[in-house]
Write an enzyme that holds these catalytic residues in place. Structure first.
Site, PDB file in Angstrom:
ATOM      1  N   THR A 158       0.893  -1.370  -0.057  1.00 44.82           N
ATOM      2  CA  THR A 158       0.099  -0.015  -0.068  1.00 44.82           C
ATOM      3  C   THR A 158       0.923   1.131  -0.167  1.00 44.82           C
ATOM      4  O   THR A 158       2.119   1.238   0.459  1.00 44.82           O
ATOM      5  CB  THR A 158      -1.114   0.050   1.371  1.00 44.82           C
ATOM      6  OG1 THR A 158      -1.490   1.411   1.405  1.00 44.82           O
ATOM      7  CG2 THR A 158      -0.006  -0.422   2.491  1.00 44.82           C
ATOM      8  N   ASP A 159       0.317   2.536  -0.242  1.00 41.84           N
ATOM      9  CA  ASP A 159       0.995   3.703  -0.347  1.00 41.84           C
ATOM     10  C   ASP A 159       1.086   4.320   1.001  1.00 41.84           C
ATOM     11  O   ASP A 159       1.877   5.113   1.478  1.00 41.84           O
ATOM     12  CB  ASP A 159       0.240   4.749  -1.360  1.00 41.84           C
ATOM     13  CG  ASP A 159      -1.222   5.081  -0.961  1.00 41.84           C
ATOM     14  OD1 ASP A 159      -1.688   4.487   0.011  1.00 41.84           O
ATOM     15  OD2 ASP A 159      -1.782   6.131  -1.777  1.00 41.84           O
ATOM     16  N   GLU A 160       0.308   3.557   1.820  1.00 40.03           N
ATOM     17  CA  GLU A 160       0.220   3.901   3.187  1.00 40.03           C
ATOM     18  C   GLU A 160       1.376   3.936   3.981  1.00 40.03           C
ATOM     19  O   GLU A 160       1.712   4.489   5.082  1.00 40.03           O
ATOM     20  CB  GLU A 160      -0.946   3.405   4.057  1.00 40.03           C
ATOM     21  CG  GLU A 160      -2.167   3.702   3.584  1.00 40.03           C
ATOM     22  CD  GLU A 160      -3.492   3.398   4.286  1.00 40.03           C
ATOM     23  OE1 GLU A 160      -3.445   3.430   5.299  1.00 40.03           O
ATOM     24  OE2 GLU A 160      -4.564   3.090   3.526  1.00 40.03           O
ATOM     25  N   TYR A 216      -1.798  -0.589  11.132  1.00 46.55           N
ATOM     26  CA  TYR A 216      -1.853  -1.142   9.613  1.00 46.55           C
ATOM     27  C   TYR A 216      -0.813  -0.911   8.882  1.00 46.55           C
ATOM     28  O   TYR A 216       0.031  -1.804   8.561  1.00 46.55           O
ATOM     29  CB  TYR A 216      -3.107  -0.862   8.986  1.00 46.55           C
ATOM     30  CG  TYR A 216      -3.277  -1.103   7.522  1.00 46.55           C
ATOM     31  CD1 TYR A 216      -3.232  -2.488   7.015  1.00 46.55           C
ATOM     32  CD2 TYR A 216      -3.152   0.250   6.703  1.00 46.55           C
ATOM     33  CE1 TYR A 216      -3.267  -2.562   5.783  1.00 46.55           C
ATOM     34  CE2 TYR A 216      -3.344  -0.174   5.381  1.00 46.55           C
ATOM     35  CZ  TYR A 216      -3.182  -1.553   4.781  1.00 46.55           C
ATOM     36  OH  TYR A 216      -3.334  -1.823   3.448  1.00 46.55           O
ATOM     37  N   LYS A 265       2.209  -3.437   7.306  1.00 44.88           N
ATOM     38  CA  LYS A 265       2.438  -3.732   5.859  1.00 44.88           C
ATOM     39  C   LYS A 265       3.979  -3.143   5.447  1.00 44.88           C
ATOM     40  O   LYS A 265       4.959  -3.751   4.850  1.00 44.88           O
ATOM     41  CB  LYS A 265       1.572  -2.661   5.259  1.00 44.88           C
ATOM     42  CG  LYS A 265       0.288  -3.166   5.111  1.00 44.88           C
ATOM     43  CD  LYS A 265      -0.104  -4.759   4.578  1.00 44.88           C
ATOM     44  CE  LYS A 265       0.089  -4.650   3.161  1.00 44.88           C
ATOM     45  NZ  LYS A 265      -0.147  -6.044   2.466  1.00 44.88           N
TER      46      LYS A 265
HETATM   47  P1  NAD Z   1      -9.538  -7.536   2.418  1.00 47.71           P
HETATM   48  O1  NAD Z   1      -9.649  -7.176   3.811  1.00 47.71           O
HETATM   49  O2  NAD Z   1     -10.822  -7.288   1.651  1.00 47.71           O
HETATM   50  O3  NAD Z   1      -8.887  -9.106   2.381  1.00 47.71           O
HETATM   51  C1  NAD Z   1      -8.025  -9.831   2.871  1.00 47.71           C
HETATM   52  C2  NAD Z   1      -8.078 -11.185   2.420  1.00 47.71           C
HETATM   53  O4  NAD Z   1      -6.986 -11.721   3.288  1.00 47.71           O
HETATM   54  C3  NAD Z   1      -9.573 -11.879   3.152  1.00 47.71           C
HETATM   55  O5  NAD Z   1     -10.031 -12.440   2.264  1.00 47.71           O
HETATM   56  C4  NAD Z   1      -8.930 -12.616   4.427  1.00 47.71           C
HETATM   57  O6  NAD Z   1      -9.880 -13.643   4.694  1.00 47.71           O
HETATM   58  C5  NAD Z   1      -7.662 -12.925   4.035  1.00 47.71           C
HETATM   59  N1  NAD Z   1      -6.603 -13.309   4.902  1.00 47.71           N
HETATM   60  C6  NAD Z   1      -6.654 -12.439   6.295  1.00 47.71           C
HETATM   61  N2  NAD Z   1      -5.633 -13.017   6.967  1.00 47.71           N
HETATM   62  C7  NAD Z   1      -5.195 -14.031   6.285  1.00 47.71           C
HETATM   63  C8  NAD Z   1      -4.340 -15.047   6.727  1.00 47.71           C
HETATM   64  N3  NAD Z   1      -3.563 -15.023   7.765  1.00 47.71           N
HETATM   65  N4  NAD Z   1      -3.927 -16.075   5.984  1.00 47.71           N
HETATM   66  C9  NAD Z   1      -4.677 -16.122   4.594  1.00 47.71           C
HETATM   67  N5  NAD Z   1      -5.558 -15.317   4.234  1.00 47.71           N
HETATM   68  C10 NAD Z   1      -5.960 -14.138   5.208  1.00 47.71           C
HETATM   69  O7  NAD Z   1      -8.156  -6.655   1.852  1.00 47.71           O
HETATM   70  P2  NAD Z   1      -8.035  -5.971   0.320  1.00 47.71           P
HETATM   71  O8  NAD Z   1      -8.563  -4.469   0.521  1.00 47.71           O
HETATM   72  O9  NAD Z   1      -8.682  -6.989  -0.582  1.00 47.71           O
HETATM   73  O10 NAD Z   1      -6.415  -5.929   0.427  1.00 47.71           O
HETATM   74  C11 NAD Z   1      -5.613  -6.773  -0.182  1.00 47.71           C
HETATM   75  C12 NAD Z   1      -4.182  -6.447  -0.176  1.00 47.71           C
HETATM   76  O11 NAD Z   1      -3.915  -5.323  -0.985  1.00 47.71           O
HETATM   77  C13 NAD Z   1      -3.716  -6.235   1.356  1.00 47.71           C
HETATM   78  O12 NAD Z   1      -2.580  -6.847   1.323  1.00 47.71           O
HETATM   79  C14 NAD Z   1      -4.048  -4.841   1.367  1.00 47.71           C
HETATM   80  O13 NAD Z   1      -2.984  -4.198   2.475  1.00 47.71           O
HETATM   81  C15 NAD Z   1      -3.362  -4.232  -0.026  1.00 47.71           C
HETATM   82  N6  NAD Z   1      -3.834  -2.836  -0.334  1.00 47.71           N
HETATM   83  C16 NAD Z   1      -5.264  -2.586  -0.187  1.00 47.71           C
HETATM   84  C17 NAD Z   1      -5.410  -1.422  -0.878  1.00 47.71           C
HETATM   85  C18 NAD Z   1      -7.073  -1.157  -0.649  1.00 47.71           C
HETATM   86  O14 NAD Z   1      -7.376   0.170  -1.074  1.00 47.71           O
HETATM   87  N7  NAD Z   1      -7.969  -1.945  -0.193  1.00 47.71           N
HETATM   88  C19 NAD Z   1      -4.828  -0.419  -1.197  1.00 47.71           C
HETATM   89  C20 NAD Z   1      -3.342  -0.859  -1.608  1.00 47.71           C
HETATM   90  C21 NAD Z   1      -2.895  -2.165  -0.964  1.00 47.71           C
HETATM   91  P1  TYD Z   2     -10.688   3.820   4.445  1.00 48.99           P
HETATM   92  O1  TYD Z   2     -11.429   3.441   3.414  1.00 48.99           O
HETATM   93  O2  TYD Z   2     -10.870   3.129   5.675  1.00 48.99           O
HETATM   94  O3  TYD Z   2      -9.230   3.808   3.795  1.00 48.99           O
HETATM   95  P2  TYD Z   2      -7.704   4.279   4.374  1.00 48.99           P
HETATM   96  O4  TYD Z   2      -7.862   4.883   5.869  1.00 48.99           O
HETATM   97  O5  TYD Z   2      -7.124   3.016   4.129  1.00 48.99           O
HETATM   98  O6  TYD Z   2      -7.322   5.292   3.510  1.00 48.99           O
HETATM   99  O7  TYD Z   2     -10.731   5.638   4.587  1.00 48.99           O
HETATM  100  C1  TYD Z   2     -10.689   6.371   3.401  1.00 48.99           C
HETATM  101  C2  TYD Z   2     -10.980   7.698   4.127  1.00 48.99           C
HETATM  102  O8  TYD Z   2     -12.083   8.000   4.347  1.00 48.99           O
HETATM  103  C3  TYD Z   2      -9.846   8.066   5.302  1.00 48.99           C
HETATM  104  O9  TYD Z   2      -9.221   9.157   5.157  1.00 48.99           O
HETATM  105  C4  TYD Z   2     -10.869   7.856   6.351  1.00 48.99           C
HETATM  106  C5  TYD Z   2     -12.114   8.219   5.930  1.00 48.99           C
HETATM  107  N1  TYD Z   2     -13.184   7.616   6.394  1.00 48.99           N
HETATM  108  C6  TYD Z   2     -14.249   8.501   6.962  1.00 48.99           C
HETATM  109  O10 TYD Z   2     -14.274   9.786   6.916  1.00 48.99           O
HETATM  110  N2  TYD Z   2     -15.383   8.004   7.339  1.00 48.99           N
HETATM  111  C7  TYD Z   2     -15.449   6.507   7.564  1.00 48.99           C
HETATM  112  O11 TYD Z   2     -16.712   5.926   8.145  1.00 48.99           O
HETATM  113  C8  TYD Z   2     -14.489   5.823   6.917  1.00 48.99           C
HETATM  114  C9  TYD Z   2     -14.622   4.279   7.170  1.00 48.99           C
HETATM  115  C10 TYD Z   2     -13.518   6.451   6.541  1.00 48.99           C
END
Ligand code: NAD
Ligand code: TYD
Length: 356
Positions: free
Chosen positions: A133-135, A159, A163
C-alpha cells in the site's frame, strides 16, 4: 502451470482471481483464511470451475503452505492476504502483527524452501509478488510531490506499520537469499466486492439504509483512488514484466478529499435511486470525531510503472465510481449477506458515541 494467490476471497484478491480466470486458463490456487473480510460468495461464479482451487487456511501455517507448494508447483505467488482496515488496527493491532508480519515471514520461509528446490529454469522464472500500500510512505503535506518508490517509509498506523514491516521482509529475502520478488504499493482501491467498512461502500450502504454518513474530522483528508480492476491489471503487468527486486507504485492520479467522494456518491444515488422523500442523500452526512493519527494526504506517482512497463488505468474516477455505485444497487443480496452480527458489532464499536 499455476499461480498461488493468497487472500483471494477478499476485496482485491477476489477481483484479481475473477479477472485472471476471465483472461487465462492458467489455474489459480487460492489460499484464504476467510476472516470477516474473506467471502466465498465473491467467487461464486467460479463454483465447479476446475481452474480454481480454493483452500481455507492461514499464510502463517507453514506446513499447509509447504504442502500446497509441493503439490501444485506454482510458477508464481501473489500475496494479497492481510488485515487491511486502519480503524480496526487502531482498535486491535494484534491480528495485524500476526498476519501482516509473522504471516508474511512464514510464507516467505516456505516459499524460499520451495524455490530453492526448483530446477534451474523454474527457479529462474519463479516470482513472488507482494501486494502493498501507499500508506507505508506516511502522510503528505498539501503541496508535497506525490510518493515515488524512493520515498522514505514513515508509516503512522498499526496497519501501515505492519505492511511496512512485511515490505522490508520481502526486500530482505531478495537481497539476502536472492528470492525473485516484486513489490507493488498501490493507492486506495474501490469497486465491486468492497467490504462496507471502508469509506466508499460504507457510504453507499448507509445512504440506501437511511443511516448517517459518518465523515471523520473535517473531511478534507485526501486519498488517491484507483478502480480495483485497474489495480489488478497493474499487478498482472508487473508479474509479467517487472524487474526482479523492484518496487512499483500503482495509482490513478485521482486525488480527492473525502468529502468530495461522499458528495459524488450521494449525487449518483440521487440520480439512480432517489430517496422516497425526494430529499438529497447528502442530508445524511454527519461529522464525527476524527480517526487518531489520521494521515492527511496520500498521492501516488505512478510514472515508473507507466513508462517502464507501459501500464495505464482503463477507468477515470467518474467512470469507475458510476460502475461501483451501480454494482452495489445491482447486488443488494451480497450487501445484506455481509451485514452479519460481527459486522454490526464493528459498526457499534467504531461509531457509537463518536460525536464530532
Ligand atoms: P481485504 O481485507 O478485503 O481482504 C483480505 C483477505 O485476506 C481476506 O479474504 C482475508 O480472509 C484474507 N486473510 C486475512 N488474513 C489471512 C491469513 N492469515 N491467511 C490467509 N488469508 C488471510 O483486503 P483488500 O482490500 O482486498 O487488500 C488486499 C491487499 O491489498 C492487502 O495486502 C492490502 O494491504 C493491499 N492494499 C489494499 C488497498 C485497498 O484500498 N483496499 C490498497 C493498496 C493495497
Ligand atoms: P478507508 O476506506 O478506511 O481507507 P484508508 O484509511 O486506508 O485510506 O478510509 C478512507 C478515508 O475516509 C480515510 O481518510 C478515512 C475516511 N473515512 C471517513 O471519513 N469515514 C468513515 O466512516 C470511514 C470508514 C473512513
Amino acid at each position: 502451470m499455476s499461480i498461488l494467490v493468497t487472500g483471494g476471497a477478499g476485496f482485491i484478491g477476489s477481483n484479481f482471481v475473477l479477472d485472471w480466470l476471465a483472461q487465462s486458463d492458467e489455474p489459480v490456487i487460492n489460499l484464504d483464511k476467510l476472516t470477516y473480510a474473506g467471502n466465498r460468495e465473491n467467487l461464486q461464479s467460479l463454483n465447479g470451475d476446475p481452474r480454481h482451487v480454493f483452500v481455507q487456511g492461514d499464510i502463517g501455517d507453514s506446513a499447509l503452505v509447504a504442502d500446497l507448494l509441493a503439490k501444485h508447483q506454482p510458477r508464481a505467488i501473489v500475496n494479497f492476504a492481510a488485515e487491511s482496515h486502519v480503524d480496526r488496527s487502531i482498535h486491535g493491532p494484534e491480528d495485524f502483527i500476526q498476519t501482516n508480519i509473522v504471516g508474511t515471514f512464514r510464507l516467505l520461509e516456505a516459499v524460499r524452501a520451495y524455490w530453492g528446490g526448483l530446477q534451474s529454469d523454474a527457479r529462474q522464472s519463479f516470482r513472488f509478488l507482494h501486494v502493498s500500500t501507499d500508506e507505508v510512505y506516511g502522510s503528505l503535506g498539501k503541496d508535497d510531490p506525490a510518493f515515488t518508490e524512493a520515498h522514505r517509509y514513515e508509516p503512522n498506523s498499526p496497519y501501515s506499520a505492519s505492511k511496512a514491516a512485511s515490505d522490508h521482509l520481502v526486500r530482505a529475502y531478495h537481497h539476502t537469499y536472492g528470492l525473485p520478488v516484486l513489490t507493488t504499493n498501490c493507492s486506495n482501491n474501490y469497486g465491486p466486492y468492497h467490504f462496507p467498512e471502508k469509506l466508499i461502500p460504507l457510504m453507499i450502504v448507509n445512504a440506501l439504509a437511511g443511516k448517517p454518513l459518518p465523515v471523520y474530522g473535517d473531511g478534507q483528508q485526501i486519498r488517491d483512488w484507483l478502480y480495483v480492476k485497474d489495480h489488478c491489471s497493474a499487478i498482472r503487468r508487473v508479474l509479467d514484466a517487472g524487474h526482479i527486486g523492484e518496487v512499483y507504485n500503482i495509482g490513478g492520479w485521482n486525488e480527492k478529499p473525502n468529502l468530495e467522494i461522499v458528495h459524488t456518491v450521494c449525487a449518483l444515488l440521487d440520480e439512480l435511486r432517489p430517496r422516497a422523500d425526494g430529499k438529497p442523500y447528502k442530508e445524511q452526512i454527519t461529522y464525527v470525531a476524527d480517526r487518531p493519527g489520521h494521515d492527511r494526504r496520500y498521492a501516488i506517482d505512478a510514472r515508473k510503472l507507466e513508462s517502464e512497463l507501459g501500464w495505464k488505468p482503463a477507468e477515470t474516477f467518474e467512470t469507475g465510481i458510476s460502475k461501483t455505485v451501480q454494482w452495489y444497487l445491482d447486488n443488494q443480496a451480497w450487501v445484506s449477506n455481509v451485514q452479519s452480527g460481527t459486522y454490526r458489532e464493528w459498526l457499534e464499536k467504531n461509531y457509537t458515541g463518536r460525536n464530532a
